[in-house]
Design a protein around this motif. Sequence first.
Motif, PDB file in Angstrom:
ATOM      1  N   VAL A 151       0.844  -1.203   0.000  1.00  0.00           N
ATOM      2  CA  VAL A 151       0.000   0.000   0.000  1.00  0.00           C
ATOM      3  C   VAL A 151       0.875   1.246   0.000  1.00  0.00           C
ATOM      4  O   VAL A 151       0.588   2.213  -0.711  1.00  0.00           O
ATOM      5  CB  VAL A 151      -0.990  -0.016   1.189  1.00  0.00           C
ATOM      6  CG1 VAL A 151      -1.854   1.233   1.198  1.00  0.00           C
ATOM      7  CG2 VAL A 151      -1.872  -1.264   1.138  1.00  0.00           C
ATOM      8  N   VAL A 152       1.953   1.226   0.767  1.00  0.00           N
ATOM      9  CA  VAL A 152       2.873   2.364   0.779  1.00  0.00           C
ATOM     10  C   VAL A 152       3.480   2.560  -0.614  1.00  0.00           C
ATOM     11  O   VAL A 152       3.581   3.684  -1.104  1.00  0.00           O
ATOM     12  CB  VAL A 152       3.975   2.179   1.853  1.00  0.00           C
ATOM     13  CG1 VAL A 152       5.040   3.261   1.744  1.00  0.00           C
ATOM     14  CG2 VAL A 152       3.355   2.176   3.252  1.00  0.00           C
ATOM     15  N   GLU A 153       3.864   1.458  -1.256  1.00  0.00           N
ATOM     16  CA  GLU A 153       4.416   1.545  -2.614  1.00  0.00           C
ATOM     17  C   GLU A 153       3.385   2.108  -3.587  1.00  0.00           C
ATOM     18  O   GLU A 153       3.727   2.914  -4.464  1.00  0.00           O
ATOM     19  CB  GLU A 153       4.900   0.175  -3.072  1.00  0.00           C
ATOM     20  CG  GLU A 153       6.167  -0.271  -2.359  1.00  0.00           C
ATOM     21  CD  GLU A 153       6.567  -1.705  -2.657  1.00  0.00           C
ATOM     22  OE1 GLU A 153       5.819  -2.426  -3.358  1.00  0.00           O
ATOM     23  OE2 GLU A 153       7.641  -2.119  -2.171  1.00  0.00           O
ATOM     24  N   LEU A 154       2.132   1.712  -3.430  1.00  0.00           N
ATOM     25  CA  LEU A 154       1.085   2.270  -4.285  1.00  0.00           C
ATOM     26  C   LEU A 154       0.894   3.752  -3.983  1.00  0.00           C
ATOM     27  O   LEU A 154       0.671   4.554  -4.896  1.00  0.00           O
ATOM     28  CB  LEU A 154      -0.232   1.506  -4.121  1.00  0.00           C
ATOM     29  CG  LEU A 154      -1.345   1.952  -5.049  1.00  0.00           C
ATOM     30  CD1 LEU A 154      -0.949   1.826  -6.524  1.00  0.00           C
ATOM     31  CD2 LEU A 154      -2.611   1.151  -4.788  1.00  0.00           C
ATOM     32  N   GLY A 155       1.007   4.129  -2.718  1.00  0.00           N
ATOM     33  CA  GLY A 155       0.921   5.546  -2.355  1.00  0.00           C
ATOM     34  C   GLY A 155       1.996   6.367  -3.057  1.00  0.00           C
ATOM     35  O   GLY A 155       1.732   7.463  -3.563  1.00  0.00           O
ATOM     36  N   ALA A 156       3.211   5.829  -3.124  1.00  0.00           N
ATOM     37  CA  ALA A 156       4.306   6.519  -3.814  1.00  0.00           C
ATOM     38  C   ALA A 156       3.998   6.640  -5.305  1.00  0.00           C
ATOM     39  O   ALA A 156       4.227   7.685  -5.918  1.00  0.00           O
ATOM     40  CB  ALA A 156       5.617   5.775  -3.592  1.00  0.00           C
ATOM     41  N   SER A 157       3.437   5.589  -5.866  1.00  0.00           N
ATOM     42  CA  SER A 157       3.076   5.611  -7.283  1.00  0.00           C
ATOM     43  C   SER A 157       1.966   6.623  -7.547  1.00  0.00           C
ATOM     44  O   SER A 157       2.010   7.363  -8.534  1.00  0.00           O
ATOM     45  CB  SER A 157       2.642   4.211  -7.727  1.00  0.00           C
ATOM     46  OG  SER A 157       2.198   4.238  -9.059  1.00  0.00           O
ATOM     47  N   VAL A 158       0.976   6.660  -6.680  1.00  0.00           N
ATOM     48  CA  VAL A 158      -0.127   7.622  -6.830  1.00  0.00           C
ATOM     49  C   VAL A 158       0.422   9.046  -6.777  1.00  0.00           C
ATOM     50  O   VAL A 158       0.078   9.886  -7.621  1.00  0.00           O
ATOM     51  CB  VAL A 158      -1.216   7.392  -5.764  1.00  0.00           C
ATOM     52  CG1 VAL A 158      -2.186   8.575  -5.685  1.00  0.00           C
ATOM     53  CG2 VAL A 158      -1.980   6.095  -6.044  1.00  0.00           C
TER      54      VAL A 158
END
Length: 172
Positions: A151-158
């Motif tokens: 989820v943190v990695e997706l947050g960075a991508s977002v």
Amino acid sequence: MRALVLAVVLVVAGCSAQAAQETSRTAATPPELSATDLAFVDLVIPQNTSTLDALALAKSGSPLRPVADRVTATYRAELAQLREVLAKTGRQESGQHEGHDMPGMITAAELASIEHAPDVDEQLRALLRIQFEEARTVARAELSSGRHRPVVELGASVDRTRAEFLALLGTP
């Protein structure tokens, strides 16, 4: 001496069995989402879904259509990732923010006004700009307090992709 060797073997065997049980328990227990992780997931799903509805309104041949196509592909991929995280953690979509009139959500009323507007691209650009900015705010909260690595990695991508999308929209 035999007693000492036997004791060592039993201790090692006992530790190995305990480690195997703990590994088995860990593998069977889905990873936990922190409150921040869950809030991020619960917000991004309806934000992306409502934005996909708006992106569908970009007219063929419009200068905004290539941007809409790129954003659509990204948002669909993110939705798949988010739903996979929920499935792996044993959770379901909460739906708690569906239809809310809050920053980053494109409402049914806003969609209706775009459909009948003479300047569809400009209205859509304005809504997308707000959505991208709010998505970055939500992503930054995940980056500062989230704990579940996917989820943190997706947050960075977002955060990164929304900055790119804002640049594609150009200056207001």
